[in-house]
Design a protein around this motif. Structure first.
Motif, PDB file in Angstrom:
ATOM      1  N   LEU A   1       0.827  -1.200   0.000  1.00 34.47           N
ATOM      2  CA  LEU A   1       0.000   0.000   0.000  1.00 34.47           C
ATOM      3  C   LEU A   1       0.862   1.251   0.000  1.00 34.47           C
ATOM      4  O   LEU A   1       1.926   1.290   0.628  1.00 34.47           O
ATOM      5  CB  LEU A   1      -0.897   0.019   1.239  1.00 34.47           C
ATOM      6  CG  LEU A   1      -1.939  -1.084   1.332  1.00 34.47           C
ATOM      7  CD1 LEU A   1      -2.629  -1.035   2.692  1.00 34.47           C
ATOM      8  CD2 LEU A   1      -2.955  -0.966   0.210  1.00 34.47           C
ATOM      9  N   LYS A   2       0.390   2.294  -0.673  1.00 39.06           N
ATOM     10  CA  LYS A   2       1.077   3.582  -0.745  1.00 39.06           C
ATOM     11  C   LYS A   2       1.202   4.171   0.660  1.00 39.06           C
ATOM     12  O   LYS A   2       0.277   4.098   1.463  1.00 39.06           O
ATOM     13  CB  LYS A   2       0.275   4.529  -1.650  1.00 39.06           C
ATOM     14  CG  LYS A   2       0.843   5.901  -1.808  1.00 39.06           C
ATOM     15  CD  LYS A   2       1.954   5.903  -2.788  1.00 39.06           C
ATOM     16  CE  LYS A   2       2.395   7.340  -3.088  1.00 39.06           C
ATOM     17  NZ  LYS A   2       3.751   7.378  -3.542  1.00 39.06           N
ATOM     18  N   SER A   3       2.362   4.772   0.936  1.00 37.83           N
ATOM     19  CA  SER A   3       2.573   5.409   2.232  1.00 37.83           C
ATOM     20  C   SER A   3       3.266   6.755   2.036  1.00 37.83           C
ATOM     21  O   SER A   3       3.691   7.094   0.933  1.00 37.83           O
ATOM     22  CB  SER A   3       3.418   4.507   3.140  1.00 37.83           C
ATOM     23  OG  SER A   3       4.746   4.427   2.655  1.00 37.83           O
ATOM     24  N   ASP A   4       3.362   7.498   3.116  1.00 39.28           N
ATOM     25  CA  ASP A   4       4.096   8.769   3.123  1.00 39.28           C
ATOM     26  C   ASP A   4       4.548   9.016   4.553  1.00 39.28           C
ATOM     27  O   ASP A   4       4.348   8.167   5.440  1.00 39.28           O
ATOM     28  CB  ASP A   4       3.248   9.902   2.550  1.00 39.28           C
ATOM     29  CG  ASP A   4       1.979  10.198   3.327  1.00 39.28           C
ATOM     30  OD1 ASP A   4       1.767   9.638   4.424  1.00 39.28           O
ATOM     31  OD2 ASP A   4       1.175  11.009   2.839  1.00 39.28           O
ATOM     32  N   ALA A   5       5.155  10.161   4.799  1.00 40.58           N
ATOM     33  CA  ALA A   5       5.677  10.462   6.131  1.00 40.58           C
ATOM     34  C   ALA A   5       4.580  10.424   7.200  1.00 40.58           C
ATOM     35  O   ALA A   5       4.837  10.064   8.350  1.00 40.58           O
ATOM     36  CB  ALA A   5       6.358  11.829   6.133  1.00 40.58           C
TER      37      ALA A   5
ATOM     38  N   ILE B   1      -6.799   0.513   3.271  1.00 42.40           N
ATOM     39  CA  ILE B   1      -6.930   1.052   1.908  1.00 42.40           C
ATOM     40  C   ILE B   1      -7.218   2.551   1.972  1.00 42.40           C
ATOM     41  O   ILE B   1      -6.680   3.332   1.191  1.00 42.40           O
ATOM     42  CB  ILE B   1      -7.998   0.273   1.119  1.00 42.40           C
ATOM     43  CG1 ILE B   1      -7.458  -1.133   0.823  1.00 42.40           C
ATOM     44  CG2 ILE B   1      -8.396   1.004  -0.152  1.00 42.40           C
ATOM     45  CD1 ILE B   1      -8.492  -2.115   0.327  1.00 42.40           C
ATOM     46  N   SER B   2      -8.028   2.969   2.928  1.00 42.42           N
ATOM     47  CA  SER B   2      -8.307   4.396   3.109  1.00 42.42           C
ATOM     48  C   SER B   2      -7.041   5.156   3.504  1.00 42.42           C
ATOM     49  O   SER B   2      -6.793   6.274   3.031  1.00 42.42           O
ATOM     50  CB  SER B   2      -9.389   4.573   4.178  1.00 42.42           C
ATOM     51  OG  SER B   2      -9.621   5.934   4.418  1.00 42.42           O
ATOM     52  N   ILE B   3      -6.208   4.559   4.335  1.00 41.38           N
ATOM     53  CA  ILE B   3      -4.939   5.174   4.736  1.00 41.38           C
ATOM     54  C   ILE B   3      -4.041   5.344   3.513  1.00 41.38           C
ATOM     55  O   ILE B   3      -3.447   6.403   3.298  1.00 41.38           O
ATOM     56  CB  ILE B   3      -4.254   4.329   5.835  1.00 41.38           C
ATOM     57  CG1 ILE B   3      -5.035   4.466   7.150  1.00 41.38           C
ATOM     58  CG2 ILE B   3      -2.786   4.699   6.004  1.00 41.38           C
ATOM     59  CD1 ILE B   3      -4.651   3.465   8.222  1.00 41.38           C
ATOM     60  N   ALA B   4      -3.959   4.302   2.684  1.00 44.36           N
ATOM     61  CA  ALA B   4      -3.137   4.370   1.466  1.00 44.36           C
ATOM     62  C   ALA B   4      -3.711   5.383   0.481  1.00 44.36           C
ATOM     63  O   ALA B   4      -2.950   6.109  -0.181  1.00 44.36           O
ATOM     64  CB  ALA B   4      -3.050   2.993   0.817  1.00 44.36           C
ATOM     65  N   ASP B   5      -5.021   5.459   0.400  1.00 39.26           N
ATOM     66  CA  ASP B   5      -5.655   6.435  -0.493  1.00 39.26           C
ATOM     67  C   ASP B   5      -5.310   7.859  -0.055  1.00 39.26           C
ATOM     68  O   ASP B   5      -5.034   8.721  -0.889  1.00 39.26           O
ATOM     69  CB  ASP B   5      -7.166   6.212  -0.509  1.00 39.26           C
ATOM     70  CG  ASP B   5      -7.874   7.090  -1.525  1.00 39.26           C
ATOM     71  OD1 ASP B   5      -7.415   7.154  -2.682  1.00 39.26           O
ATOM     72  OD2 ASP B   5      -8.889   7.711  -1.152  1.00 39.26           O
ATOM     73  N   GLY B   6      -5.290   8.107   1.240  1.00 40.54           N
ATOM     74  CA  GLY B   6      -4.909   9.422   1.740  1.00 40.54           C
ATOM     75  C   GLY B   6      -3.473   9.767   1.357  1.00 40.54           C
ATOM     76  O   GLY B   6      -3.190  10.892   0.914  1.00 40.54           O
ATOM     77  N   ALA B   7      -2.562   8.809   1.498  1.00 38.19           N
ATOM     78  CA  ALA B   7      -1.164   9.041   1.109  1.00 38.19           C
ATOM     79  C   ALA B   7      -1.072   9.313  -0.387  1.00 38.19           C
ATOM     80  O   ALA B   7      -0.320  10.185  -0.834  1.00 38.19           O
ATOM     81  CB  ALA B   7      -0.311   7.838   1.499  1.00 38.19           C
ATOM     82  N   SER B   8      -1.851   8.586  -1.165  1.00 36.36           N
ATOM     83  CA  SER B   8      -1.854   8.774  -2.616  1.00 36.36           C
ATOM     84  C   SER B   8      -2.376  10.167  -2.990  1.00 36.36           C
ATOM     85  O   SER B   8      -1.824  10.833  -3.867  1.00 36.36           O
ATOM     86  CB  SER B   8      -2.721   7.696  -3.269  1.00 36.36           C
ATOM     87  OG  SER B   8      -2.850   7.913  -4.638  1.00 36.36           O
ATOM     88  N   ARG B   9      -3.414  10.614  -2.310  1.00 33.00           N
ATOM     89  CA  ARG B   9      -3.978  11.951  -2.572  1.00 33.00           C
ATOM     90  C   ARG B   9      -2.961  13.043  -2.225  1.00 33.00           C
ATOM     91  O   ARG B   9      -2.808  14.015  -2.962  1.00 33.00           O
ATOM     92  CB  ARG B   9      -5.270  12.157  -1.782  1.00 33.00           C
ATOM     93  CG  ARG B   9      -6.433  11.381  -2.329  1.00 33.00           C
ATOM     94  CD  ARG B   9      -7.672  11.563  -1.439  1.00 33.00           C
ATOM     95  NE  ARG B   9      -8.718  10.660  -1.857  1.00 33.00           N
ATOM     96  CZ  ARG B   9      -9.539  10.879  -2.872  1.00 33.00           C
ATOM     97  NH1 ARG B   9      -9.433  11.985  -3.578  1.00 33.00           N
ATOM     98  NH2 ARG B   9     -10.466  10.000  -3.177  1.00 33.00           N
ATOM     99  N   ARG B  10      -2.285  12.878  -1.082  1.00 33.52           N
ATOM    100  CA  ARG B  10      -1.293  13.885  -0.692  1.00 33.52           C
ATOM    101  C   ARG B  10      -0.143  13.918  -1.691  1.00 33.52           C
ATOM    102  O   ARG B  10       0.348  14.982  -2.060  1.00 33.52           O
ATOM    103  CB  ARG B  10      -0.781  13.609   0.722  1.00 33.52           C
ATOM    104  CG  ARG B  10      -1.789  14.000   1.796  1.00 33.52           C
ATOM    105  CD  ARG B  10      -1.242  13.868   3.187  1.00 33.52           C
ATOM    106  NE  ARG B  10      -0.918  12.490   3.570  1.00 33.52           N
ATOM    107  CZ  ARG B  10      -1.808  11.596   4.005  1.00 33.52           C
ATOM    108  NH1 ARG B  10      -3.085  11.925   4.122  1.00 33.52           N
ATOM    109  NH2 ARG B  10      -1.427  10.381   4.331  1.00 33.52           N
ATOM    110  N   ALA B  11       0.289  12.748  -2.163  1.00 36.92           N
ATOM    111  CA  ALA B  11       1.380  12.695  -3.142  1.00 36.92           C
ATOM    112  C   ALA B  11       0.970  13.363  -4.447  1.00 36.92           C
ATOM    113  O   ALA B  11       1.779  14.023  -5.097  1.00 36.92           O
ATOM    114  CB  ALA B  11       1.790  11.246  -3.395  1.00 36.92           C
TER     115      ALA B  11
END
Length: 125
Positions: A44-48, A94-104
């Motif tokens: 899943l997509k992640s960020d800081a 999946i919602s957590i990964a979607d948030g990281a994807s949106r921020r990216a």
């Protein structure tokens, strides 16, 4: 991984598409990548902001190594095993990964610097 399974798993995102990526599969919501499958592992997509959540869950970060180079840490974490059998937990991750994807997708991209030009206002020697 079976595309029908992935469409069902990520169905809460709406416009889910699966494309070939890195010898595996990229899972997209619209034009944004949310997850990927590589060597039959789902990441899943992640960020800081979300890295600590994945680390607390014991998920491993996706890394790869090119011959003769240091490992590269990618912004993806392995889908938690416990979420594979729990639809509510899967939807949360999946919602957590979607948030990281949106921020990216909305983050400003770094501007490239032209080599050979002196900064404005400074004279060359």
């Amino acid at each position: 991984m079976d595309e029908d399974y992935l469409h069902d798993l990520f169905g809460s995102l709406g416009d889910v598409r699966i494309r070939r990526l890195f010898g595996g599969q990229g899972i997209y919501s619209g034009e944004r990548i949310v997850a990927l499958v590589f060597r039959d592992e789902l990441y899943l997509k992640s960020d800081a902001e979300t890295d600590p959540l994945f680390e607390a869950a014991g998920s491993a970060r996706w890394t790869y190594t090119r011959p003769g180079r240091m490992p590269t840490r990618m912004p993806y974490y392995r889908f938690p095993d416990s979420a594979l059998d729990d639809a509510d937990e899967a939807a949360r991750w999946i919602s957590i990964a979607d948030g990281a994807s949106r921020r990216a997708a909305t983050a400003p991209r770094p501007r490239s610097r032209k080599v050979g030009k002196a900064p404005a206002g400074k004279a060359s020697a």
